[in-house]
Design an enzyme around this catalytic site. Sequence first.
Site, PDB file in Angstrom:
ATOM      1  CB  SER A   1      -5.798  65.713  42.672  1.00 56.63           C
ATOM      2  OG  SER A   1      -6.421  64.831  43.602  1.00 56.63           O
TER       3      SER A   1
ATOM      4  CE1 TYR B   1      -9.378  64.736  38.786  1.00 57.33           C
ATOM      5  CE2 TYR B   1      -8.879  63.635  40.836  1.00 57.33           C
ATOM      6  CZ  TYR B   1      -8.931  64.665  40.399  1.00 57.33           C
ATOM      7  OH  TYR B   1      -8.863  65.699  41.145  1.00 57.33           O
TER       8      TYR B   1
END
Length: 253
Positions: free
Chosen positions: A139, A152
């Site tokens: 990501s 995250y």
Amino acid sequence: MASTVFITGATSGFGEACARRFAAAGWSLVLTGRREERLQALASELAQQVEVLPLVLDVRDRAAMERAIDGLPAGFEKLTGLINNAGLALGTDPAPKCDLDDWETMVDTNVKGLIYATRLLLPRLIAHGRGASIVNLGSVAGNYPYPGSHVYGASKAFVGQFSLNLRCDLQGTGVRVTNLEPGLCESEFSLVRFGGDQSKYDATYAGAEPVQPQDIADTIFWIMNQPAHININRLEVMPVSQSWAGFAIERNR
């Protein structure tokens, strides 16, 4: 013999889109997911096109992963590709307000689940050799910090470094490794992150023309179908509408 790809987290979002994209190209599929009804429905649909093996399991469960991979039946034991897609984000609160259970779930899924699948399938990918591919779903959160990303983003930074390290260890095997790093993408992923809050989900994407799961599936298919001497080390994919914010500065009042 048809190429075979192993896709984790295939019941929605990127994973489901990848299953459909690779099936359309004639690849055999090994699909994992926690939601049995969804997984079986997808497998039944795609089995009209290609050979499909659904595996109902949670990638966080090492023993279940070991049993499933050790027991891959004839026709599915030889792999051309692995798509480490299973992953999630939980919550957007700042770190002091976060639920520690959410942090643990993200680490167990995004880090441990990914390394379980990778390590257990490496012998099969190495046996394939030249042209085999691993695509890890990272990501942009692993590259750029933002409020509420905490664990995250850190877990996706792990995915990026792990991918680079794998490239070193797999030199000479012919196995390729890519860290694909999406930005703003519209999928069920965000609905999970927002705890099912549809209004937050809608507000996130309103007017933004975000990347779609099919876009990511097409990108992964392109990566895996490069000539065998080509490795895409890392690739960021963002919508044109998304860019980087400036530094935050606290000022004395």
